[in-house]
Design a protein around this motif. Structure first.
Motif, PDB file in Angstrom:
ATOM      1  N   ASP A  79       0.808  -1.210   0.000  1.00 51.69           N
ATOM      2  CA  ASP A  79       0.000   0.000   0.000  1.00 51.69           C
ATOM      3  C   ASP A  79       0.847   1.270   0.000  1.00 51.69           C
ATOM      4  OD1 ASP A  79      -2.355  -1.370  -0.123  1.00 51.69           O
ATOM      5  OD2 ASP A  79      -2.861  -1.137   2.004  1.00 51.69           O
ATOM      6  N   ARG A  80       2.051   1.195   0.564  1.00 52.93           N
ATOM      7  CA  ARG A  80       2.911   2.370   0.593  1.00 52.93           C
ATOM      8  C   ARG A  80       3.269   2.828  -0.809  1.00 52.93           C
ATOM      9  NH1 ARG A  80       7.731   0.992   4.258  1.00 52.93           N
ATOM     10  NH2 ARG A  80       6.662  -0.873   4.906  1.00 52.93           N
ATOM     11  N   PHE A  81       3.223   1.926  -1.777  1.00 53.45           N
ATOM     12  CA  PHE A  81       3.597   2.266  -3.140  1.00 53.45           C
ATOM     13  C   PHE A  81       2.407   2.288  -4.088  1.00 53.45           C
ATOM     14  CE2 PHE A  81       7.393   0.506  -1.161  1.00 53.45           C
ATOM     15  CZ  PHE A  81       8.231   1.583  -1.300  1.00 53.45           C
ATOM     16  N   ASN A  82       1.208   2.202  -3.542  1.00 58.08           N
ATOM     17  CA  ASN A  82      -0.013   2.256  -4.326  1.00 58.08           C
ATOM     18  C   ASN A  82      -0.444   3.721  -4.392  1.00 58.08           C
ATOM     19  OD1 ASN A  82      -2.846   2.411  -4.877  1.00 58.08           O
ATOM     20  ND2 ASN A  82      -3.003   0.220  -4.466  1.00 58.08           N
ATOM     21  N   LEU A  83      -0.432   4.318  -5.587  1.00 53.33           N
ATOM     22  CA  LEU A  83      -0.712   5.749  -5.720  1.00 53.33           C
ATOM     23  C   LEU A  83      -2.101   6.137  -5.228  1.00 53.33           C
ATOM     24  CD1 LEU A  83       0.985   6.618  -9.128  1.00 53.33           C
ATOM     25  CD2 LEU A  83       1.738   7.206  -6.822  1.00 53.33           C
ATOM     26  N   GLU A  84      -3.104   5.318  -5.528  1.00 52.78           N
ATOM     27  CA  GLU A  84      -4.455   5.649  -5.069  1.00 52.78           C
ATOM     28  C   GLU A  84      -4.522   5.628  -3.546  1.00 52.78           C
ATOM     29  OE1 GLU A  84      -7.366   3.198  -7.003  1.00 52.78           O
ATOM     30  OE2 GLU A  84      -7.425   4.515  -8.742  1.00 52.78           O
ATOM     31  N   GLU A  85      -3.878   4.635  -2.928  1.00 47.42           N
ATOM     32  CA  GLU A  85      -3.882   4.550  -1.470  1.00 47.42           C
ATOM     33  C   GLU A  85      -3.137   5.734  -0.861  1.00 47.42           C
ATOM     34  OE1 GLU A  85      -5.079   3.281   2.117  1.00 47.42           O
ATOM     35  OE2 GLU A  85      -5.702   2.402   0.206  1.00 47.42           O
ATOM     36  N   LEU A  86      -2.035   6.139  -1.488  1.00 47.05           N
ATOM     37  CA  LEU A  86      -1.291   7.304  -1.006  1.00 47.05           C
ATOM     38  C   LEU A  86      -2.132   8.578  -1.119  1.00 47.05           C
ATOM     39  CD1 LEU A  86       2.249   6.607  -2.474  1.00 47.05           C
ATOM     40  CD2 LEU A  86       1.603   6.621  -0.074  1.00 47.05           C
ATOM     41  N   GLU A  87      -2.839   8.715  -2.243  1.00 47.52           N
ATOM     42  CA  GLU A  87      -3.691   9.882  -2.436  1.00 47.52           C
ATOM     43  C   GLU A  87      -4.803   9.906  -1.386  1.00 47.52           C
ATOM     44  OE1 GLU A  87      -5.540  12.180  -6.192  1.00 47.52           O
ATOM     45  OE2 GLU A  87      -6.256  10.104  -5.973  1.00 47.52           O
ATOM     46  N   LEU A 116     -11.178  18.115  -5.072  1.00 50.19           N
ATOM     47  CA  LEU A 116     -11.136  17.453  -3.767  1.00 50.19           C
ATOM     48  C   LEU A 116     -12.455  16.744  -3.494  1.00 50.19           C
ATOM     49  CD1 LEU A 116      -9.832  16.808  -1.054  1.00 50.19           C
ATOM     50  CD2 LEU A 116     -10.696  19.003  -0.212  1.00 50.19           C
ATOM     51  N   TYR A 117     -13.566  17.408  -3.786  1.00 57.15           N
ATOM     52  CA  TYR A 117     -14.885  16.817  -3.562  1.00 57.15           C
ATOM     53  C   TYR A 117     -15.035  15.521  -4.360  1.00 57.15           C
ATOM     54  CZ  TYR A 117     -19.900  16.217  -3.192  1.00 57.15           C
ATOM     55  OH  TYR A 117     -21.138  15.698  -2.952  1.00 57.15           O
ATOM     56  N   ARG A 118     -14.584  15.527  -5.633  1.00 53.21           N
ATOM     57  CA  ARG A 118     -14.665  14.314  -6.476  1.00 53.21           C
ATOM     58  C   ARG A 118     -13.830  13.175  -5.887  1.00 53.21           C
ATOM     59  NH1 ARG A 118     -12.692  16.468 -11.436  1.00 53.21           N
ATOM     60  NH2 ARG A 118     -13.680  18.469 -11.262  1.00 53.21           N
ATOM     61  N   ARG A 119     -12.671  13.523  -5.384  1.00 57.21           N
ATOM     62  CA  ARG A 119     -11.808  12.489  -4.797  1.00 57.21           C
ATOM     63  C   ARG A 119     -12.386  11.961  -3.482  1.00 57.21           C
ATOM     64  NH1 ARG A 119      -7.987  15.880  -7.538  1.00 57.21           N
ATOM     65  NH2 ARG A 119      -6.590  14.621  -8.816  1.00 57.21           N
ATOM     66  N   ILE A 120     -13.004  12.827  -2.709  1.00 57.01           N
ATOM     67  CA  ILE A 120     -13.667  12.391  -1.475  1.00 57.01           C
ATOM     68  C   ILE A 120     -14.770  11.385  -1.813  1.00 57.01           C
ATOM     69  CG2 ILE A 120     -15.196  13.165   0.396  1.00 57.01           C
ATOM     70  CD1 ILE A 120     -13.499  15.750   0.521  1.00 57.01           C
ATOM     71  N   GLU A 121     -15.537  11.686  -2.837  1.00 58.26           N
ATOM     72  CA  GLU A 121     -16.597  10.775  -3.296  1.00 58.26           C
ATOM     73  C   GLU A 121     -15.992   9.468  -3.805  1.00 58.26           C
ATOM     74  OE1 GLU A 121     -20.094  11.125  -3.337  1.00 58.26           O
ATOM     75  OE2 GLU A 121     -19.583  12.744  -1.963  1.00 58.26           O
ATOM     76  N   LYS A 122     -14.935   9.571  -4.579  1.00 62.48           N
ATOM     77  CA  LYS A 122     -14.287   8.402  -5.164  1.00 62.48           C
ATOM     78  C   LYS A 122     -13.790   7.436  -4.075  1.00 62.48           C
ATOM     79  CE  LYS A 122     -10.220   7.157  -7.945  1.00 62.48           C
ATOM     80  NZ  LYS A 122      -9.075   7.689  -8.697  1.00 62.48           N
ATOM     81  N   TYR A 123     -13.181   7.967  -3.042  1.00 67.98           N
ATOM     82  CA  TYR A 123     -12.587   7.128  -2.003  1.00 67.98           C
ATOM     83  C   TYR A 123     -13.517   6.888  -0.806  1.00 67.98           C
ATOM     84  CZ  TYR A 123      -8.291   8.028  -4.572  1.00 67.98           C
ATOM     85  OH  TYR A 123      -7.339   8.119  -5.569  1.00 67.98           O
ATOM     86  N   GLY A 124     -14.678   7.499  -0.849  1.00 68.88           N
ATOM     87  CA  GLY A 124     -15.646   7.292   0.247  1.00 68.88           C
ATOM     88  C   GLY A 124     -15.183   7.885   1.558  1.00 68.88           C
ATOM     89  N   LEU A 125     -14.550   9.026   1.488  1.00 65.75           N
ATOM     90  CA  LEU A 125     -14.060   9.676   2.731  1.00 65.75           C
ATOM     91  C   LEU A 125     -15.092  10.549   3.376  1.00 65.75           C
ATOM     92  CD1 LEU A 125     -10.484  10.635   1.478  1.00 65.75           C
ATOM     93  CD2 LEU A 125     -11.104   8.752   2.955  1.00 65.75           C
TER      94      LEU A 125
END
Length: 125
Positions: A79-87, A116-125
């Motif tokens: 996970d440390r090298f997974n870009l989506e997880e890092l984002e 930021l809002y789109r990424r929050i939706e994408k990752y379910g934050l």
């Protein structure tokens, strides 16, 4: 922690346990090298002593140790090298830092509030 197994094990075994041990099998050595040692020499000492006591042979085997490399540890390394997880983690930290204020978090991250809002939706934050 870098392990010098022959030196450590010889000293531990010679001082604490009256049993002849000729060293480690290749699999046992690999297990000890892969295990996460949080810079705790005492834990290593106890693990080796336990293995010596449980061992039937003159060489410590993989099965003599009560250690297993957890898959979650491997997953965390991946996970440390997974870009989506890092984002995802970076966005989460920015939101915490900004007390949930999305405008400030977006500014801190160098992106627009809409992005930021789109990424929050994408990752379910």
């Amino acid at each position: 922690m870098s392990l010098c197994l022959p030196t450590i094990s010889s000293a531990i075994i010679a001082i604490n346990i009256k049993k002849e041990i000729d060293g480690f099998s290749r699999e046992a050595r690999q297990l000890l090298k892969q295990y996460h040692w949080p810079d705790n020499v005492r834990e290593l000492q106890h693990v080796i002593e336990r293995a010596v006591i449980l061992s039937d042979g003159s060489k410590l085997q993989y099965d003599d140790f009560m250690l297993r490399i957890s898959t979650s540890t491997r997953r965390e390394k991946e996970d440390r090298f997974n870009l989506e997880e890092l984002e995802k983690q970076t966005i989460r930290q920015a939101l915490i830092h900004c007390a949930g204020n999305q405008t400030q978090a977006a500014g801190l991250l160098g992106i627009t509030r809409t992005s930021l809002y789109r990424r929050i939706e994408k990752y379910g934050l």
